[in-house]
Write a protein that holds these residues in place. Structure first.
Motif, PDB file in Angstrom:
ATOM      1  N   ARG A  83       7.552  -1.632  29.399  1.00  0.00           N
ATOM      2  CA  ARG A  83       7.217  -1.526  27.973  1.00  0.00           C
ATOM      3  C   ARG A  83       6.305  -0.334  27.711  1.00  0.00           C
ATOM      4  O   ARG A  83       6.464   0.376  26.709  1.00  0.00           O
ATOM      5  CB  ARG A  83       6.545  -2.812  27.495  1.00  0.00           C
ATOM      6  CG  ARG A  83       7.510  -3.921  27.260  1.00  0.00           C
ATOM      7  CD  ARG A  83       6.841  -5.143  26.702  1.00  0.00           C
ATOM      8  NE  ARG A  83       7.821  -6.213  26.495  1.00  0.00           N
ATOM      9  CZ  ARG A  83       7.533  -7.476  26.383  1.00  0.00           C
ATOM     10  NH1 ARG A  83       6.271  -7.876  26.445  1.00  0.00           N
ATOM     11  NH2 ARG A  83       8.474  -8.366  26.202  1.00  0.00           N
ATOM     12  N   ALA A  84       5.353  -0.091  28.618  1.00  0.00           N
ATOM     13  CA  ALA A  84       4.474   1.077  28.465  1.00  0.00           C
ATOM     14  C   ALA A  84       5.290   2.366  28.571  1.00  0.00           C
ATOM     15  O   ALA A  84       5.074   3.317  27.806  1.00  0.00           O
ATOM     16  CB  ALA A  84       3.379   1.049  29.523  1.00  0.00           C
ATOM     17  N   ARG A  85       6.254   2.399  29.488  1.00  0.00           N
ATOM     18  CA  ARG A  85       7.100   3.586  29.633  1.00  0.00           C
ATOM     19  C   ARG A  85       7.963   3.785  28.390  1.00  0.00           C
ATOM     20  O   ARG A  85       8.136   4.916  27.917  1.00  0.00           O
ATOM     21  CB  ARG A  85       7.995   3.440  30.862  1.00  0.00           C
ATOM     22  CG  ARG A  85       8.770   4.697  31.161  1.00  0.00           C
ATOM     23  CD  ARG A  85       9.276   4.698  32.586  1.00  0.00           C
ATOM     24  NE  ARG A  85       9.760   5.994  32.960  1.00  0.00           N
ATOM     25  CZ  ARG A  85      10.988   6.440  32.756  1.00  0.00           C
ATOM     26  NH1 ARG A  85      11.858   5.671  32.135  1.00  0.00           N
ATOM     27  NH2 ARG A  85      11.356   7.638  33.142  1.00  0.00           N
ATOM     28  N   ILE A  86       8.502   2.704  27.838  1.00  0.00           N
ATOM     29  CA  ILE A  86       9.304   2.793  26.609  1.00  0.00           C
ATOM     30  C   ILE A  86       8.464   3.325  25.465  1.00  0.00           C
ATOM     31  O   ILE A  86       8.903   4.179  24.683  1.00  0.00           O
ATOM     32  CB  ILE A  86       9.914   1.421  26.260  1.00  0.00           C
ATOM     33  CG1 ILE A  86      11.041   1.089  27.233  1.00  0.00           C
ATOM     34  CG2 ILE A  86      10.433   1.387  24.828  1.00  0.00           C
ATOM     35  CD1 ILE A  86      11.556  -0.332  27.116  1.00  0.00           C
ATOM     36  N   LYS A  87       7.229   2.849  25.370  1.00  0.00           N
ATOM     37  CA  LYS A  87       6.340   3.306  24.302  1.00  0.00           C
ATOM     38  C   LYS A  87       6.076   4.806  24.438  1.00  0.00           C
ATOM     39  O   LYS A  87       6.122   5.548  23.450  1.00  0.00           O
ATOM     40  CB  LYS A  87       5.025   2.534  24.351  1.00  0.00           C
ATOM     41  CG  LYS A  87       4.065   2.907  23.272  1.00  0.00           C
ATOM     42  CD  LYS A  87       2.780   2.125  23.406  1.00  0.00           C
ATOM     43  CE  LYS A  87       1.769   2.625  22.386  1.00  0.00           C
ATOM     44  NZ  LYS A  87       0.451   2.072  22.623  1.00  0.00           N
ATOM     45  N   ASP A  88       5.815   5.264  25.676  1.00  0.00           N
ATOM     46  CA  ASP A  88       5.588   6.696  25.893  1.00  0.00           C
ATOM     47  C   ASP A  88       6.825   7.514  25.534  1.00  0.00           C
ATOM     48  O   ASP A  88       6.725   8.577  24.899  1.00  0.00           O
ATOM     49  CB  ASP A  88       5.204   6.965  27.353  1.00  0.00           C
ATOM     50  CG  ASP A  88       3.834   6.429  27.710  1.00  0.00           C
ATOM     51  OD1 ASP A  88       3.026   6.173  26.785  1.00  0.00           O
ATOM     52  OD2 ASP A  88       3.571   6.261  28.926  1.00  0.00           O
TER      53      ASP A  88
END
Length: 117
Positions: A83-88
């Protein structure tokens, strides 16, 4: 899904009770467990077979529960990381969308393709 789980538990309970009723005589006999470990000898009291079967079933359930909890914790961490990677990546896409187009580069690209701006 909940109904399927309840039905599976009812079937498990039914078959375990059927097993205990049909094998009552054999399961009521007692056994004495003996352990010889590095010269030290341990011996239990007389234990009925049904208690050993029941304890083995409960121990298997707890071991499975611990394994499933560890797997759930691992997968939760992986989901959080993704999810953090998707947000970035979404932030990067939005920043690229909002970048102003440089008119000079647009004109040069159009001339190379043989089209007019």
């Amino acid at each position: 899904m909940k109904y399927l789980r309840v039905a599976a538990l009812i079937l498990l309970f039914f078959f375990s009770m059927l097993f205990f009723v049909q094998n009552h005589e054999l399961l009521s006999t007692t056994v004495r467990l003996h352990l010889d470990l590095l010269g030290a000898e341990f011996q239990s009291r007389d234990i009925p077979y049904y208690l050993i079967v029941l304890l083995a079933f409960v121990a298997g359930g707890f071991i499975s529960l611990i394994y499933l909890l560890a797997e759930k914790i691992r997968l939760s961490g992986e989901i959080r990381k993704n999810r953090a990677r998707i947000k970035d990546l979404e932030e990067e896409v939005n920043s690229l969308r909002n970048m102003p187009l440089d008119n000079d580069s647009f004109v040069m690209d159009s001339q190379e393709n043989g089209t007019r701006p």
